[in-house]
Design an enzyme around this catalytic site. Structure first.
Site, mmCIF file in Angstrom:
data_model
loop_
_atom_site.group_PDB
_atom_site.id
_atom_site.type_symbol
_atom_site.label_atom_id
_atom_site.label_comp_id
_atom_site.label_asym_id
_atom_site.label_seq_id
_atom_site.Cartn_x
_atom_site.Cartn_y
_atom_site.Cartn_z
ATOM 1 N N SER A 74 -9.987 -5.772 10.000
ATOM 2 C CA SER A 74 -11.319 -5.049 9.891
ATOM 3 C C SER A 74 -11.984 -5.720 8.622
ATOM 4 O O SER A 74 -11.306 -6.892 8.141
ATOM 5 C CB SER A 74 -11.622 -3.907 8.643
ATOM 6 N N ARG B 156 1.992 3.557 12.506
ATOM 7 C CA ARG B 156 1.007 2.059 12.372
ATOM 8 C C ARG B 156 1.196 2.128 10.792
ATOM 9 O O ARG B 156 -0.017 0.595 10.694
ATOM 10 C CB ARG B 156 0.040 2.322 13.495
ATOM 11 N N HIS B 157 2.218 2.728 9.583
ATOM 12 C CA HIS B 157 1.256 2.017 8.623
ATOM 13 C C HIS B 157 2.487 2.037 8.432
ATOM 14 O O HIS B 157 4.062 1.821 8.442
ATOM 15 C CB HIS B 157 1.071 3.205 7.844
ATOM 16 N N GLU C 186 0.904 4.483 1.391
ATOM 17 C CA GLU C 186 0.742 4.910 2.290
ATOM 18 C C GLU C 186 1.211 6.300 2.368
ATOM 19 O O GLU C 186 2.704 5.654 2.674
ATOM 20 C CB GLU C 186 0.473 4.222 3.244
ATOM 21 N N GLU D 249 -6.720 -0.060 15.670
ATOM 22 C CA GLU D 249 -7.355 -1.109 14.579
ATOM 23 C C GLU D 249 -6.610 -3.094 13.995
ATOM 24 O O GLU D 249 -5.823 -1.899 13.607
ATOM 25 C CB GLU D 249 -7.857 -0.597 13.063
ATOM 26 N N ARG E 61 0.206 -5.592 13.400
ATOM 27 C CA ARG E 61 -0.213 -4.568 14.174
ATOM 28 C C ARG E 61 -0.431 -5.609 15.597
ATOM 29 O O ARG E 61 -0.489 -4.800 16.005
ATOM 30 C CB ARG E 61 -1.745 -4.275 14.338
ATOM 31 N N ARG F 226 0.927 -1.285 -0.246
ATOM 32 C CA ARG F 226 -0.296 -0.058 -0.241
ATOM 33 C C ARG F 226 0.432 1.384 0.231
ATOM 34 O O ARG F 226 2.030 1.100 0.425
ATOM 35 C CB ARG F 226 -0.902 -0.141 1.597
HETATM 36 P P1 AMO Z 1 -7.793 -3.381 6.139
HETATM 37 O O1 AMO Z 1 -7.550 -2.248 4.398
HETATM 38 O O2 AMO Z 1 -8.854 -2.399 6.812
HETATM 39 O O3 AMO Z 1 -8.931 -3.961 5.235
HETATM 40 O O4 AMO Z 1 -6.563 -3.961 6.102
HETATM 41 C C1 AMO Z 1 -6.530 -5.491 7.058
HETATM 42 C C2 AMO Z 1 -5.862 -4.947 7.962
HETATM 43 O O5 AMO Z 1 -5.046 -4.938 7.546
HETATM 44 C C3 AMO Z 1 -3.538 -3.871 8.824
HETATM 45 N N1 AMO Z 1 -3.151 -3.478 7.100
HETATM 46 C C4 AMO Z 1 -2.037 -2.697 7.494
HETATM 47 N N2 AMO Z 1 -0.965 -2.478 8.422
HETATM 48 C C5 AMO Z 1 0.350 -1.994 8.450
HETATM 49 N N3 AMO Z 1 0.758 -0.812 7.645
HETATM 50 C C6 AMO Z 1 -0.627 -0.963 6.341
HETATM 51 N N4 AMO Z 1 -0.370 0.563 5.662
HETATM 52 C C7 AMO Z 1 -1.875 -1.755 7.103
HETATM 53 N N5 AMO Z 1 -2.633 -1.938 5.949
HETATM 54 C C8 AMO Z 1 -3.549 -2.620 6.733
HETATM 55 C C9 AMO Z 1 -4.333 -3.461 9.669
HETATM 56 C C10 AMO Z 1 -5.573 -3.709 9.054
HETATM 57 O O6 AMO Z 1 -6.576 -3.744 9.764
HETATM 58 N N6 AMO Z 1 -9.940 -6.373 2.275
HETATM 59 C C11 AMO Z 1 -9.897 -5.538 3.333
HETATM 60 C C12 AMO Z 1 -10.239 -6.821 4.846
HETATM 61 C C13 AMO Z 1 -12.074 -8.107 4.127
HETATM 62 O O7 AMO Z 1 -12.383 -6.857 4.464
HETATM 63 O O8 AMO Z 1 -11.349 -9.292 4.212
HETATM 64 C C14 AMO Z 1 -9.564 -5.303 4.187
HETATM 65 O O9 AMO Z 1 -7.863 -5.194 3.730
HETATM 66 O O10 AMO Z 1 -4.230 -4.256 10.440
HETATM 67 P P1 ATP Z 2 -7.014 0.556 6.899
HETATM 68 O O1 ATP Z 2 -6.756 1.864 6.016
HETATM 69 O O2 ATP Z 2 -6.363 -0.554 7.095
HETATM 70 O O3 ATP Z 2 -8.101 0.501 7.301
HETATM 71 P P2 ATP Z 2 -6.227 2.421 9.150
HETATM 72 O O4 ATP Z 2 -5.926 1.942 10.610
HETATM 73 O O5 ATP Z 2 -5.843 3.438 7.938
HETATM 74 O O6 ATP Z 2 -6.702 1.225 8.220
HETATM 75 P P3 ATP Z 2 -8.247 4.075 8.496
HETATM 76 O O7 ATP Z 2 -9.906 3.804 8.429
HETATM 77 O O8 ATP Z 2 -7.974 4.218 6.784
HETATM 78 O O9 ATP Z 2 -7.856 2.864 8.976
HETATM 79 O O10 ATP Z 2 -8.196 6.090 8.722
HETATM 80 C C1 ATP Z 2 -8.100 6.057 9.928
HETATM 81 C C2 ATP Z 2 -7.221 7.368 10.539
HETATM 82 O O11 ATP Z 2 -6.102 7.255 10.827
HETATM 83 C C3 ATP Z 2 -8.206 7.854 9.652
HETATM 84 O O12 ATP Z 2 -8.625 9.024 10.386
HETATM 85 C C4 ATP Z 2 -7.461 8.006 8.674
HETATM 86 O O13 ATP Z 2 -7.123 9.792 8.967
HETATM 87 C C5 ATP Z 2 -5.816 8.310 10.024
HETATM 88 N N1 ATP Z 2 -4.656 7.254 8.889
HETATM 89 C C6 ATP Z 2 -4.778 6.741 7.426
HETATM 90 N N2 ATP Z 2 -4.041 5.841 7.189
HETATM 91 C C7 ATP Z 2 -2.934 7.238 6.881
HETATM 92 C C8 ATP Z 2 -1.811 8.200 7.074
HETATM 93 N N3 ATP Z 2 -1.034 6.244 6.488
HETATM 94 N N4 ATP Z 2 -1.106 8.390 7.300
HETATM 95 C C9 ATP Z 2 -1.032 9.219 9.048
HETATM 96 N N5 ATP Z 2 -3.065 8.839 8.851
HETATM 97 C C10 ATP Z 2 -3.874 7.887 7.991
#
Ligand code: AMO
Ligand code: ATP
Length: 417
Positions: free
Chosen positions: A343, A203-204, A197, A340, A391, A195
Site C-alpha cells: 500500500s 498472512r500476518h 498483530e 494486499e 506477501r 507489528r
Molecule cells: P502497510 O501497513 O499497508 O503500509 O504495510 C505495507 C505492506 O507490508 C506488508 N505487511 C505485512 N506483511 C506481513 N505481516 C504483517 N504484519 C504486515 N504488515 C504489513 C503488506 C502491506 O501491504 N507506511 C505504509 C506504506 C506506505 O504508505 O509507504 C505501510 O506501512 O504487504
Molecule cells: P496492513 O495492516 O498491512 O495495512 P492488512 O492486510 O492487515 O494490511 P487491513 O486493512 O489492516 O489490512 O485489514 C484488512 C482486513 O483484514 C480487515 O478486514 C481486518 O479485519 C483484517 N485483519 C487485519 N489484521 C488482522 C489480524 N491481525 N487478524 C485478523 N484479521 C485481520
C-alpha cells in the site's frame, strides 16, 4: 572444482553407489562411485553417514544421467563433520506437511531442494528490487528501528525500554523516508516491520520485511503507482527468467507480467462485490474475505494484479493526502490475487494541513515534532509505498501460509529459533 555440502541421500545399487550432496545449488550434486573403476572412492562414498558435511574435488560428468541433480566425477572427497545424533527430521522426499515441523527445523530442511528454492527466490526478489530501484535513481537508506513514535497506529506497537524512556520497535520507515525527501529526491529501504498483530492469521507476521520506497517531486499519485507496478513487474519477470530451476522445483508457473495494472476505485470494488452477492458494510474497509472474493472476480477478467485507489479518509493513516472533497484520500493498495501486497499513496506535504491531519486523527503533533520540522524547509510533493516481501512471495509461489516465506518465524507464539 571444489564443491561442498551435506550428504542428503545415499543409495547403493550393486557395485555402484550414488550419493546426493546438498550444496550451493537448488538441485543436489550427484556423486557416483563404481567399485570396478575406483574401489577406494566406492568404499568412502558407501560409508558416508547421512548428514555429513563434505567437500569434493571433481568435474561435472560428461554424461548426465541423473534426473535429481548434476552428476559429478569425483577425484577426492573429504569429510569435515559427521552428525553426532540422528537427524530429527527427514530431509529427502517431500518436505514434511506439518508446518510446525517445517518452522522448527527450517535451518536444517534448507538442505532440501524445495525449501531451498523458496529462499533462493526470496533472495532474487530482493536483488531484483535493489537493481530496479538503483537503476531508476533511488538511493538506498537505513533508518532507525528503535523509534519514539509509530506511524501505523498505536494498536500494533511493540514497546521497548530505552534507558529512562519508553520507545517502540519500528512498524515502518514511513516517517524517516518522508523526512529524507527534504534532501534526497528518491529513496528506498529494504527493512523489517515490527507489528504487534494480536491475531493468528495466515498472512500476518509480527516481524515481516518490506521494500519501502519514497519519491519526491511527483505530479500525482500516478507517478508512485507507475514506480510500484514497474517494480513488481520487474521482480516477477526477473524471478521468472533467473530462477527457472527453483520454479520447476516448486512446481510453479509464473506468467510474464505486463504493465499497466488495472486501477479500481474503492467504490467500484464495493459495487463489484455487492453485485456478486458479497456483503460490504457501509463505511468499512474491505474484509479479508471480501478482498479474496474480489481477487477471484478480477483474476477471471485477467487481472491478477490490480490497484484499489481512493480509500475513504477515515480508514487511512494521517500522512496520506486528503482529497478536496474531504472524504477520499490519495491512498492505494496493490492486490495480487485477492491479497494486499503493497500500500502507498501521495503524502500531505503542506505543513499546516499535516498538523491538522494529525489532530483530526486524534494524534498529538508534539509527539511528531521531529517529523513535522522536515516539512518547513521546502518539502516537495511526494509519495511512496511499502511492498511486503513475504506477501509477494506467497502469491508468486502459491504458499498457503506466510510462515512458509520467512526463515525464522516471529508470530504470537514463536520467539525461537
Ligand atoms: P502497510 O501497513 O499497508 O503500509 O504495510 C505495507 C505492506 O507490508 C506488508 N505487511 C505485512 N506483511 C506481513 N505481516 C504483517 N504484519 C504486515 N504488515 C504489513 C503488506 C502491506 O501491504 N507506511 C505504509 C506504506 C506506505 O504508505 O509507504 C505501510 O506501512 O504487504
Ligand atoms: P496492513 O495492516 O498491512 O495495512 P492488512 O492486510 O492487515 O494490511 P487491513 O486493512 O489492516 O489490512 O485489514 C484488512 C482486513 O483484514 C480487515 O478486514 C481486518 O479485519 C483484517 N485483519 C487485519 N489484521 C488482522 C489480524 N491481525 N487478524 C485478523 N484479521 C485481520
Amino acid at each position: 572444482m571444489r564443491l561442498c555440502g551435506w550428504v542428503l541421500r545415499s543409495k547403493t545399487i550393486g557395485r555402484v553407489v550414488i550419493v546426493e550432496v546438498s550444496g550451493g545449488d537448488v538441485r543436489p550434486y550427484v556423486l557416483v562411485g563404481k567399485q570396478d573403476l575406483n574401489p577406494e572412492l566406492y568404499n568412502t562414498l558407501s560409508t558416508l553417514p547421512l548428514g555429513s558435511a563434505v567437500c569434493f574435488e571433481g568435474e561435472p560428468a560428461r554424461e548426465q544421467k541423473s534426473k535429481r541433480g548434476t552428476e559429478f566425477e569425483v577425484k577426492s572427497i573429504k569429510v569435515y563433520a559427521e552428525p553426532i545424533e540422528p537427524l530429527p527430521v527427514e530431509l529427502v522426499g517431500k518436505v514434511p506437511s506439518l508446518l510446525e515441523t517445517r518452522i522448527k527445523y527450517r535451518w536444517l530442511l534448507l538442505r532440501n531442494p524445495v525449501e531451498k528454492a523458496i529462499f533462493r527466490v526470496r533472495q532474487s526478489i530482493v536483488q531484483a528490487a535493489r537493481e530496479y530501484l538503483v537503476n531508476n535513481g533511488f538511493m538506498e537508506i537505513h533508518t532507525p528501528k528503535i523509534v519514539a513514535a509509530g506511524a501505523e497506529g498505536g494498536a500494533t506497537l511493540f514497546k521497548v525500554q530505552y534507558f529512562e524512556r519508553e520507545a517502540y520497535l519500528s512498524q515502518s520507515p514511513q516517517l524517516y523516508k518522508q523526512i529524507l525527501i527534504s534532501s534526497i529526491p528518491r529513496v528506498f529501504e529494504i527493512t523489517p516491520y515490527f507489528r504487534a498483530e494480536k491475531f493468528n492469521t495466515v498472512r500476518h507476521l509480527n516481524e515481516s520485511w518490506g521494500i519501502d520506497v519514497e519519491q519526491g517531486f511527483i505530479e500525482s499519485m500516478e507517478d508512485v503507482m507507475n514506480t510500484l507496478e514497474n517494480l513488481v513487474a520487474y521482480i516477477i519477470n526477473y524471478v521468472r527468467d533467473k530462477n527457472k530451476e527453483e520454479l520447476e522445483t516448486l512446481d510453479v508457473e509464473l506468467p510474464r507480467v505486463t504493465t499497466p495494472f488495472k486501477r479500481l476505485k474503492f467504490e467500484e470494488a464495493v459495487d463489484i462485490l455487492r453485485s456478486n452477492g458479497v456483503e460490504v458494510p457501509e463505511g468499512e474497509d474491505l474484509s479479508d474475505q471480501a478482498e479474496r472474493e474480489l481477487g477471484k472476480i478480477m483474476s477471471e477478467k485477467g487481472n491478477d494484479l490490480y490497484f484499489i485507489v481512493g480509500f475513504p479518509w477515515q480508514s487511512t493513516g494521517f500522512y496520506y493526502m486528503r482529497e478536496e472533497d474531504g472524504h477520499h484520500t490519495r491512498k492505494f493498495d496493490l492486490d495480487f490475487r485477492g491479497l494486499e501486497i503493497a500500500s502507498g499513496g501521495q503524502r500531505e506535504h503542506r505543513y499546516d494541513k499535516l498538523v491538522e491531519a494529525l489532530r483530526l486523527k486524534g494524534l498529538d503533533p508534539a509527539n511528531f515534532s521531529f517529523y513535522l520540522e522536515a516539512f518547513k524547509y521546502g518539502m516537495p510533493p511526494h509519495g511512496g509505498f511499502g511492498l511486503g516481501i513475504e506477501r509477494l512471495m506467497m502469491q508468486m509461489l502459491g504458499l498457503n501460509n506466510i510462515r512458509e516465506a520467512v526463515l525464522f518465524v516471529r508470530d504470537r507464539t514463536r520467539l525461537v529459533p
